[in-house]
Structures are given as structure tokens and as C-alpha cells.
Design a protein around this motif. Structure first.
Motif, PDB file in Angstrom:
ATOM      1  N   UNK A 272       0.931  -1.244  -0.176  1.00 39.91           N
ATOM      2  CA  UNK A 272       0.068  -0.055  -0.109  1.00 39.91           C
ATOM      3  C   UNK A 272       0.639   1.106   0.093  1.00 39.91           C
ATOM      4  N   UNK A 273       1.910   1.370   0.676  1.00 40.93           N
ATOM      5  CA  UNK A 273       2.859   2.505   0.825  1.00 40.93           C
ATOM      6  C   UNK A 273       3.223   2.683  -0.645  1.00 40.93           C
ATOM      7  N   UNK A 274       4.036   1.647  -1.110  1.00 37.75           N
ATOM      8  CA  UNK A 274       4.819   1.477  -2.230  1.00 37.75           C
ATOM      9  C   UNK A 274       3.809   1.997  -3.402  1.00 37.75           C
ATOM     10  N   UNK A 275       2.634   1.643  -3.501  1.00 36.33           N
ATOM     11  CA  UNK A 275       1.567   2.095  -4.468  1.00 36.33           C
ATOM     12  C   UNK A 275       1.356   3.481  -4.189  1.00 36.33           C
ATOM     13  N   UNK A 276       1.116   4.184  -3.042  1.00 35.89           N
ATOM     14  CA  UNK A 276       0.793   5.392  -2.994  1.00 35.89           C
ATOM     15  C   UNK A 276       2.067   6.212  -3.500  1.00 35.89           C
ATOM     16  N   UNK A 277       3.239   5.732  -3.093  1.00 31.92           N
ATOM     17  CA  UNK A 277       4.420   6.568  -3.576  1.00 31.92           C
ATOM     18  C   UNK A 277       4.826   6.369  -5.006  1.00 31.92           C
ATOM     19  N   UNK A 278       4.379   4.966  -5.708  1.00 33.74           N
ATOM     20  CA  UNK A 278       4.212   4.926  -7.092  1.00 33.74           C
ATOM     21  C   UNK A 278       3.394   6.042  -7.938  1.00 33.74           C
ATOM     22  N   UNK A 279       2.661   6.081  -7.273  1.00 34.29           N
ATOM     23  CA  UNK A 279       1.418   6.930  -8.114  1.00 34.29           C
ATOM     24  C   UNK A 279       1.941   8.596  -7.956  1.00 34.29           C
ATOM     25  N   UNK A 280       2.452   8.850  -6.658  1.00 39.90           N
ATOM     26  CA  UNK A 280       2.965  10.333  -6.561  1.00 39.90           C
ATOM     27  C   UNK A 280       4.502  10.471  -7.629  1.00 39.90           C
ATOM     28  N   UNK A 281       5.322   9.404  -7.549  1.00 35.73           N
ATOM     29  CA  UNK A 281       6.683   9.739  -8.330  1.00 35.73           C
ATOM     30  C   UNK A 281       5.854   9.718  -9.623  1.00 35.73           C
ATOM     31  N   UNK A 282       5.071   9.027  -9.921  1.00 33.53           N
ATOM     32  CA  UNK A 282       4.663   8.806 -11.594  1.00 33.53           C
ATOM     33  C   UNK A 282       4.089  10.204 -12.148  1.00 33.53           C
ATOM     34  N   UNK A 283       3.273  10.640 -11.341  1.00 33.07           N
ATOM     35  CA  UNK A 283       2.363  11.620 -11.588  1.00 33.07           C
ATOM     36  C   UNK A 283       3.306  12.978 -11.559  1.00 33.07           C
TER      37      UNK A 283
END
Ligand code: COA
Length: 445
Positions: free
Chosen positions: A56-67
Motif C-alpha cells: 500500500x505504501x509503495x503503491x501510493x508512492x509509485x502513483x506520486x512519483x509517476x504523476x
């Protein structure tokens, strides 16, 4: 002084949902309104069998970095706040960094990683650490990634079972942020308390009723401490007050206490006096019990006034919308409350740039912290980029039998393997165990 604060934020909910009035209440033999009206909750989020605090933490961070178009070299610090950690040595941030390195070019070898623990307040403490690291000029132009991630599960049958939840909030902390600037003024209320603890156990030992009292006592201390450095808070100066939200009913109590405090000795108290009298002053009573009775009576009358209802409706209620649908996210909860308020602002076309927010964080054990934030010009764009409504709508709705299975599957003392209820898409998943008992992860396209 250069502005420092949250540049961007992303949230990730667990992929499962438990309907509290429809599914939980009948099983418990309780009135559904105990959940919807009393606790203020409609549903809880749960992690599917392939989800945990790392995914869950990596998925939130992934969305943030990607965006935001970020690369690992832009990030000099990764702190994870959690009270659901599964390792007493290796921090969750190392697992998260490992996940992210699998999908982005470059690595985090020169980023400082850590893990913060102080019940639900650890997310705010990590945010504070990140801001201080930047203010100290030690960031070399880089930002900090702060991730608050938790699976807030209680033992089956515990009173807290109704307030469970699972999700993560990722925040990118920089100079000249797009979303909110944090005040350097802070107030603390901190004392050695045993309201909620997990002494080397997965599910908490909780004295629920006491935790409510401790939350309010520490929050009041924090507010007084904040005012001692920042000056008196006035309701007209604050657009929203996101509080730590274990369940919205808790914030209903905190909101009332806060309003009584910040209107004392103001024209608002004078205006209300004709309708409900003035606030009871402790020095006017010989006996503590009589003072508390008078306070209860005043607050009950205050709750019935239009003035209070208007204030609560515009300043507190918008912070609770997301929490009602996901339950408690522990470390992420106050940060989700901020998102909820700003999302309300976006949907209602409010002009929020330059407005102030007062953030009230709390962690059992126990500590409260209050600081102010100033909403920045880029807030609208940042909040419009979130897909939280889609995430909430696409959760799989658990039957009671599903719920029992998924709770057992996440119970560390049980060896239960179940089929996932959802199909992962463009996200990190738990992928079994490595030879040293480490958890392994992979990205599913
Ligand atoms: N209609 C409307 N409201 C109802 C109701 C009904 N049918 N039945 C109960 N309620 C109200 C109660 O009056 C109470 O509200 P109040 O506190 O404003 O009076 C609320 O719903 C909760 O009911 P209660 O009987 O107190 O619930 P509980 O004993 O099952 O547990 C907690 C409540 C908070 C103690 C429990 O959920 C818990 O332990 N949570 C975990 C710890 C926690 O989150 N603490 C917060 C600080 S971090």
C-alpha cells in the motif's frame, strides 16, 4: 524563511471493503445507526490477501512519483510511519525503496531511510522530521518521501473491530511546496499513558473508552501549547481542522472541545451568551464534579446552536468524508482528513489559496501535536489529480464469510492461505517469502 511543506500527496486504499451497517451490524446484533451515526462510519477498507503495509505504501508512492515525474535521485530521504511493522530491525522504507527501484530508473542508495513509531502520530512526526531536514539545509536540493501506511486490524470481538481500516498516504516534502506550507510553530501535549499498545503482538490491547479521554486531554494540552507560541486561535482564521480520525465520532468530540476553547473570551462567546449563557469557568466552582456537570450542560446547549452547527459543517465535517468510507488508517488518518477537506474545497469551488488549516494529530501512548498549514496556489491541481473516488468505488465488497477469512489470512498467528478477491492492476503485490524470512514483492502491470 523559505516555505517548506507538502508539495504533493497520494493515497492508496486497501482493495476490499466491509459495509458496517449492512454486513457488520447484523452479525454483531447491533443497531446499524451505532456505526453510521454513533461512530460515524459507513465502511472499512481491508487489504486483499496480496496487500500489506509495503504494497500500500509503495503503491501510493509509485502513483506520486509517476504523476510528479520524480526519479529516485530527486528523493534524499524516505521515512515510513507505521504501527503495523512486521520486523523489529529492517525498516519498511527499505522494502518500499526496493519496490520503487524495480520500476523507476536509478536507485535510492544515497537516500536516508527510516521508520517512525509513535502510534498514529508517527506520520506527522515523519512529516516534521522531513521539514526540519530541509529547513536545516541538509537536503542538497532533494525532497523527502514520507509514507504513512497501516493495516489497522483489531482482534475479532474487540470493541475496536468496528473502527478497522487499511491504507497508505504518501507525501512529497519540498521547499516552495504546491499544496501546503507548514508553520514552524507547534504545540505538544504528551504523557506516559496506556490507552492503546501492542507489546510485541499484532493486535492492540486497547482501553477504548480511556483512549477517547486521553485523546481529548492531550489535544487540549497541545492546543494550549500551540497558542503559547503562535497566539490565540480564532475560528474565523481557520478554514479546516483536520484531526486524527480513528472514527468520525471521535472528531465530533474533539471539534466541540476545540470550539469551546477557541471561542472563550471572544465576541462569539458574547453573541452566544443570550441563547445559552457563558461558558462555565472552573474558578467559579468549589466542586470539580459541579464544574464538569456545568460544562456538559453548556456543550449540549452549544451543539444545538446554529452558530456551532455552521462552524462544524464548514470547518470539521468536510475533513471526515473519506474516513467515513475507509475507517481508521492509523498513521495516515490525519493526512487523509486533510485530503478530504481539500477535496471538499475542490468540489465546492472554494477559494482556498492563502487560507489556514489547523492540523491536530494524535498517537496513543500518548501524544497530540498541533501546527498550522497555509494552503498554496497549486492545491487545486494537486487535489484534482487524485483518483480516490475511483479507488473507493472499485473495492470488492466483503460478505461476512469473506471478512472472517481475510481477517484470519492477515493474522500473523494463523497459517491461512486464501484466494485474492480482486485482481491487481498496475500495482505492487506481496509475492511470498525469501530464504531469510523476508517478504518479497513484485509489480504487476
Ligand atoms: N444510534 C446512534 N448512536 C449510537 C447508537 C445508536 N443506535 N448506539 C450507540 N451510539 C453511539 C454511542 O452513544 C457512542 O457515542 P458517544 O460516545 O458520543 O456517546 C458511540 O455510538 C459509540 O458507542 P459505544 O457504545 O461507546 O461503542 P463501543 O463501546 O462499542 O466502542 C470505542 C467505542 C471507541 C471504545 C471502540 O470503537 C474502540 O475501542 N475503538 C478503538 C480505540 C479508538 O479508536 N480510540 C480513539 C482514540 S485513538
Amino acid at each position: 524563511m523559505t516555505a517548506v511543506g507538502i508539495d504533493a500527496i497520494e493515497v492508496w486504499t486497501g482493495n476490499l471493503k466491509l459495509d458496517l451497517p449492512g454486513t457488520f451490524a447484523p452479525q454483531k446484533g447491533e443497531d446499524p445507526e451505532k456505526y453510521t451515526k454513533g461512530l460515524g462510519l459507513n465502511a472499512s477498507s481491508f487489504p486483499d490477501s496480496y496487500e500489506d503495509i509495503v504494497t500500500m505504501g509503495a503503491n501510493a508512492a509509485y502513483r506520486l512519483m509517476d504523476r510528479k515525474g520524480l526519479e529516485p535521485k530527486d528523493i534524499g530521504r524516505i521515512d515510513v510511519a507505521t504501527e503495523s511493522a512486521f520486523d523489529n530491525s529492517k525498516p519498511v522504507s527499505t522494502y518500499v525503496a526496493g519496490c520503487l527501484e524495480g520500476v523507476f530508473d536509478g536507485d535510492f542508495h544515497h537516500a536516508n531511510k527510516g521508520e517512525r513509531k509513535f502510534a498514529c502520530i508517527a506520520g506527522t512526526q515523519s512529516l516534521d522530521d522531513a521539514c526540519n531536514w530541509i529547513r536545516a539545509g541538509r537536503n542538497r536540493g532533494r525532497g523527502a518521501l514520507v509514507i504513512a501506511t497501516d493495516t489497522a486490524l483489531y482482534a475479532r470481538g474487540d470493541a475496536g473491530e468496528a473502527t478497522q481500516g487499511a491504507g497508505a498516504v504518501a507525501m512529497y516534502i519540498t521547499e516552495n511546496p504546491s499544496l501546503v506550507e507548514l508553520s514552524t510553530e507547534q504545540g505538544y501535549g504528551s504523557a506516559d499513558e496506556t490507552d492503546f499498545l501492542k507489546p510485541n503482538q499484532q493486535f492492540p490491547s486497547v482501553d477504548g473508552k480511556r483512549s477517547v479521554q486521553v485523546y481529548l486531554a492531550r489535544m487540549r494540552e497541545a492546543l494550549e501549547d500551540y497558542e503559547s507560541v503562535a497566539g490565540d486561535v480564532h475560528p474565523d482564521d481557520i478554514a479546516f481542522i483536520p484531526f486524527h480520525t480513528p472514527f468520525p465520532g471521535m472528531v465530533r468530540k474533539a471539534g466541540m472541545l476545540g470550539y469551546r476553547h477557541i471561542t472563550r473570551d471572544t465576541a462569539i462567546e458574547d453573541d452566544l451568551a443570550a441563547e445559552i449563557g457563558r461558558q462555565p469557568r472552573e474558578e467559579a466552582f468549589d466542586d470539580e464534579a459541579a464544574y464538569h456537570d456545568a460544562l456538559r450542560e453548556y456543550m449540549s446547549a452549544l451543539k444545538g446552536t446554529d452558530r456551532y452547527a455552521d462552524w462544524y459543517g464548514s470547518t470539521i465535517d468536510p475533513t471526515l468524508t473519506l474516513s467515513r468510507e475507509v475507517g481508521n488508517w492509523y498513521t495516515g488518518s490525519v493526512h487523509l482528513a486533510r485530503v478530504s477537506a481539500l477535496k471538499h474545497g475542490l468540489e465546492n469551488e472554494l477559494e482556498l489559496a492563502g487560507e489556514r488549516v489547523l492540523v491536530g494529530s494524535y498517537g496513543s501512548g500518548a501524544q497530540a501535536e498541533i501546527h498550522a498549514e497555509t494552503i498554496q496556489d497549486g492545491w487545486r491541481e494537486e487535489i484534482a489529480a487524485l483518483n480516490i473516488d475511483e479507488q473507493l468505488a472499485s473495492r470488492y465488497e466483503l460478505t461476512w464469510a469473506d471478512y472472517e477469512e481475510i481477517h484470519d489470512a492477515h493474522n500473523h498467528d494463523m497459517d491461512v492461505d486464501i484466494e485474492p478477491r480482486t485482481t491487481p492492476e498496475a500495482e505492487f503485490v506481496f509475492d511470498g517469502w525469501g530464504p531469510m524470512g523476508e517478504r518479497k514483492y513484485r509489480f504487476v502491470d
